[in-house]
Design a protein around this motif. Sequence first.
Motif, PDB file in Angstrom:
ATOM      1  N   VAL A   1       0.835  -1.205   0.000  1.00 33.80           N
ATOM      2  CA  VAL A   1       0.000   0.000   0.000  1.00 33.80           C
ATOM      3  C   VAL A   1       0.870   1.255   0.000  1.00 33.80           C
ATOM      4  N   LEU A   2       1.883   1.278   0.859  1.00 40.98           N
ATOM      5  CA  LEU A   2       2.795   2.431   0.887  1.00 40.98           C
ATOM      6  C   LEU A   2       3.541   2.577  -0.438  1.00 40.98           C
ATOM      7  N   GLY A   3       3.934   1.444  -1.019  1.00 33.90           N
ATOM      8  CA  GLY A   3       4.603   1.491  -2.317  1.00 33.90           C
ATOM      9  C   GLY A   3       3.715   2.075  -3.398  1.00 33.90           C
ATOM     10  N   LEU A   4       2.442   1.712  -3.375  1.00 30.96           N
ATOM     11  CA  LEU A   4       1.484   2.272  -4.335  1.00 30.96           C
ATOM     12  C   LEU A   4       1.307   3.774  -4.129  1.00 30.96           C
ATOM     13  N   VAL A   5       1.294   4.196  -2.852  1.00 31.89           N
ATOM     14  CA  VAL A   5       1.177   5.630  -2.571  1.00 31.89           C
ATOM     15  C   VAL A   5       2.417   6.360  -3.068  1.00 31.89           C
TER      16      VAL A   5
END
Length: 225
Positions: free
Chosen positions: A37-41
């Motif tokens: 999720v953080l990588g996508l953000v």
Amino acid sequence: MRDIEPAVLWPKIWTALLQTLQMVTVSFVLATVLGVVLGLVLYSTRRGNLLQNAAVFTTLNAVINVIRPIPFIILIVAISPLTRVVIGTSIGTGAAIFALTIVATFSIARIAETNLVAVDRGSVEAGAAMGASPLRVLVTIVVPEALGPLVLGLTYIFVALVDATAVAGLVGGGGLGNLAITYGYQRFDTFVMVTVIVLIIVLVQVAQLLGNVVARKVLHETARA
């Protein structure tokens, strides 16, 4: 030198193995969800991307850059006050899982971002031009395209977590690392040390093999699509 009977030793080895598997599995699952999720953000808020946002990207990028280089043995001690607040204690398997999850989350976030950035921008732009929402583009185009290399990156993190559990043993985290230190090193029991080393090697090899198989399958499916 042997100062512990086999009838007592093997249950301890089995318990330590289960503790290691628990620490690695739980922290890996939690970190994978949070890290991706953080990588996508990170990916989507980069300049020129779907949800460009300099403030969000700069802040999150700085946090990751600060936390990732910290050696795990230092981090697990440094965050012990936070661990006590969240878990209720700073020692034990639960506390180790908390620290392992934090470390793995930020590592996975960076790995995810790196693989997502490598996705062909033409495919992303084509999806956006067809009217797909940013979320749909991320879920249906970006993630599937990056999934194969991402699986290999996650395999690396899983192996690193197995290594980190040995460090967690130094602060009462339990597991094979703690067993090796307590009985293998401090009591000079070569059998315990060798047994722990063999078990860790087996865990790592199985994880690497499964990761390679899944990555090949994903890459094959992506190529066919």
